[in-house]
Write an enzyme that holds these catalytic residues in place. Structure first.
Site, PDB file in Angstrom:
ATOM      1  N   THR A 126       0.856  -1.183   0.000  1.00  0.00           N
ATOM      2  CA  THR A 126       0.000   0.000   0.000  1.00  0.00           C
ATOM      3  C   THR A 126       0.887   1.226   0.000  1.00  0.00           C
ATOM      4  OG1 THR A 126      -1.556   1.375   1.255  1.00  0.00           O
ATOM      5  CG2 THR A 126      -0.246  -0.171   2.522  1.00  0.00           C
ATOM      6  N   ILE A 127       0.522   2.237  -0.783  1.00  0.00           N
ATOM      7  CA  ILE A 127       1.314   3.465  -0.778  1.00  0.00           C
ATOM      8  C   ILE A 127       1.163   4.183   0.557  1.00  0.00           C
ATOM      9  CG2 ILE A 127       1.109   3.759  -3.276  1.00  0.00           C
ATOM     10  CD1 ILE A 127      -0.818   6.130  -2.678  1.00  0.00           C
ATOM     11  N   ASP A 128       0.109   3.851   1.328  1.00  0.00           N
ATOM     12  CA  ASP A 128      -0.140   4.556   2.587  1.00  0.00           C
ATOM     13  C   ASP A 128       0.803   4.134   3.703  1.00  0.00           C
ATOM     14  OD1 ASP A 128      -2.352   5.781   1.328  1.00  0.00           O
ATOM     15  OD2 ASP A 128      -3.621   4.074   1.838  1.00  0.00           O
ATOM     16  N   ARG A 163       3.513  32.954  -4.580  1.00  0.00           N
ATOM     17  CA  ARG A 163       2.246  32.321  -4.227  1.00  0.00           C
ATOM     18  C   ARG A 163       2.448  31.280  -3.132  1.00  0.00           C
ATOM     19  NH1 ARG A 163       0.596  30.821 -10.408  1.00  0.00           N
ATOM     20  NH2 ARG A 163      -0.556  32.722 -10.959  1.00  0.00           N
ATOM     21  N   ARG A 172      -5.002   8.108   3.079  1.00  0.00           N
ATOM     22  CA  ARG A 172      -6.160   7.530   3.747  1.00  0.00           C
ATOM     23  C   ARG A 172      -6.185   8.033   5.196  1.00  0.00           C
ATOM     24  NH1 ARG A 172      -7.530   1.188   3.173  1.00  0.00           N
ATOM     25  NH2 ARG A 172      -5.618   1.052   4.406  1.00  0.00           N
ATOM     26  N   ARG A 256      -2.499  28.432  -4.636  1.00  0.00           N
ATOM     27  CA  ARG A 256      -2.877  27.446  -5.643  1.00  0.00           C
ATOM     28  C   ARG A 256      -2.705  26.047  -5.047  1.00  0.00           C
ATOM     29  NH1 ARG A 256      -4.567  31.359  -7.533  1.00  0.00           N
ATOM     30  NH2 ARG A 256      -4.353  32.211  -9.644  1.00  0.00           N
ATOM     31  N   HIS A 262      -3.982   9.980  -8.073  1.00  0.00           N
ATOM     32  CA  HIS A 262      -3.553   8.643  -8.498  1.00  0.00           C
ATOM     33  C   HIS A 262      -2.175   8.624  -9.155  1.00  0.00           C
ATOM     34  CE1 HIS A 262      -7.845   8.042  -7.821  1.00  0.00           C
ATOM     35  NE2 HIS A 262      -7.589   6.748  -7.738  1.00  0.00           N
ATOM     36  N   GLN A 264       0.412   9.208  -7.714  1.00  0.00           N
ATOM     37  CA  GLN A 264       1.278   8.587  -6.704  1.00  0.00           C
ATOM     38  C   GLN A 264       1.234   7.068  -6.759  1.00  0.00           C
ATOM     39  OE1 GLN A 264       0.434  11.065  -2.813  1.00  0.00           O
ATOM     40  NE2 GLN A 264      -1.198  11.323  -4.328  1.00  0.00           N
ATOM     41  N   ARG A 265       0.155   6.515  -7.311  1.00  0.00           N
ATOM     42  CA  ARG A 265      -0.023   5.068  -7.344  1.00  0.00           C
ATOM     43  C   ARG A 265       0.388   4.450  -8.665  1.00  0.00           C
ATOM     44  NH1 ARG A 265      -6.043   4.387  -5.311  1.00  0.00           N
ATOM     45  NH2 ARG A 265      -6.076   3.044  -7.149  1.00  0.00           N
TER      46      ARG A 265
END
Length: 332
Positions: A126-128, A163, A172, A256, A262, A264-265
């Site tokens: 999982t990327i999390d 900015r 998540r 901004r 996605h 990242q996945r």
């Protein structure tokens, strides 16, 4: 032995590297045969399979996504789910099932192994990075790399236009991507779900940064919330856009928001994720041949160890206050 393999939950970089390692070592060292189940637990419940052999996994090491497909199907959602799983495995004479997934996919594997006698071994992905009992999960390093590269690029445009740039990352219920990428990318504020944030304090950091003639970068996890509690995100892309608008309203500085989503996945896994995924796959097939059902391979330091699946999914691994404090040194 005849071994089944599935990938469940969200896709992430490195899944194919796990499959490749499992098949290569299983065929070459143990003489195993392999069958892949399409789209995670859905493939097991609906008997949707594909043959896995060495030609099938050639060239997949640098490839993102999963050649088996994935889904969020829960085999425990229906009372007959465990029985259907056992029948499919019996029909194909499968002796063991390697389950590559995150908390929910592995949680189902833990129940099936411990309560229904299904011979499962787990691999955390999982990327999390929120699976307990392992230092890192497959896919996390690539996601951090993507987020860090984005932050690096946004520094220059923020400074060119004076900015505020808000970068929303995934996570998540945990802020691991934010704290790693924020520290690596030199963010001036990092906001995570484990630490509800004070918008006024965030604005103070921004004011301080502009006084030092630098434009600030704020990294926020998509599930982070202000101390005030729930916010109305109707018509907005998420918390990042809401925060950007609040910063503009309260400070007068133009803001901004960039939502990485996605990105990242997807794509090619990093060298670390290829290394980790490959080692996980090699050790997972060893666990199968040791009959270590209900175990999950995990990274501890630089060693691959085995831990009970039930322990790994008992609770989410979240960012503690001490780890978050390392980022706070650089706020403002």
């Amino acid at each position: 032995m005849r071994v089944g393999v599935l990938t469940g939950g969200s896709d992430c970089p490195g899944l194919n590297a796990v499959i490749r390692a499992v098949v290569r070592k299983g065929v070459q060292d143990y003489g195993d045969g392999f069958i892949g189940f399409r789209d995670g637990w859905r493939g097991v419940l609906q008997d949707d399979t594909v043959v896995l052999d060495i030609p099938a996994v050639r060239g997949t090491l640098p490839r993102g996504g999963t050649i088996l497909g994935s889904s969020r199907t829960d085999p425990l959602a229906d009372t007959d789910g465990p029985d259907r799983v056992r029948k499919t495995l019996s029909r194909h004479e499968v002796d063991a099932l390697i389950v590559i997934g995150g908390v929910n996919t592995l949680g189902a594997a833990a129940v099936l192994a411990n309560q229904h006698g299904v011979p499962c071994v787990g691999v955390p992905k999982t990327i999390d990075n929120d699976v307990s009992a392992t230092d890192y999960t497959v896919g996390f390093d690539t996601a951090v790399r993507v987020a860090t590269e984005a932050i690096d690029r946004l520094h220059t445009t923020a400074e060119s236009h004076q900015r505020v740039l808000v970068v929303e990352v995934m996570g998540r219920n945990s802020g691991w991507i934010a704290v790693h990428a924020g520290l690596a990318g030199g963010a001036n504020c990092v906001l995570i779900p484990e630490q509800p944030f004070d918008v006024n304090r965030v604005c103070d950091y921004i004011e301080s940064r502009f006084k030092a003639t630098y434009a600030p970068i704020v990294v926020v996890t998509d599930s982070a919330l202000p101390q005030e509690g729930e916010v109305d995100l109707a018509g907005l892309s998420g918390i990042g856009e809401w925060l950007g608008r609040e910063i503009e309203r309260r400070t007068g500085y133009e803001a901004r928001t960039t939502v990485l989503g996605h990105i990242q996945r997807g794509g090619t896994p990093s060298p670390f994720d290829r290394w980790l995924a490959t080692r996980f796959g090699l050790h997972a097939i060893d666990a199968v041949h040791d009959g270590d059902w209900g175990a999950m391979v995990a990274l501890r330091g630089t060693d691959i160890v085995r831990v009970p699946l039930a322990e790994a999914v008992a609770g989410l691994k979240t960012v503690d206050a001490a780890r978050y404090a390392e980022n706070e040194v650089f706020f403002g």
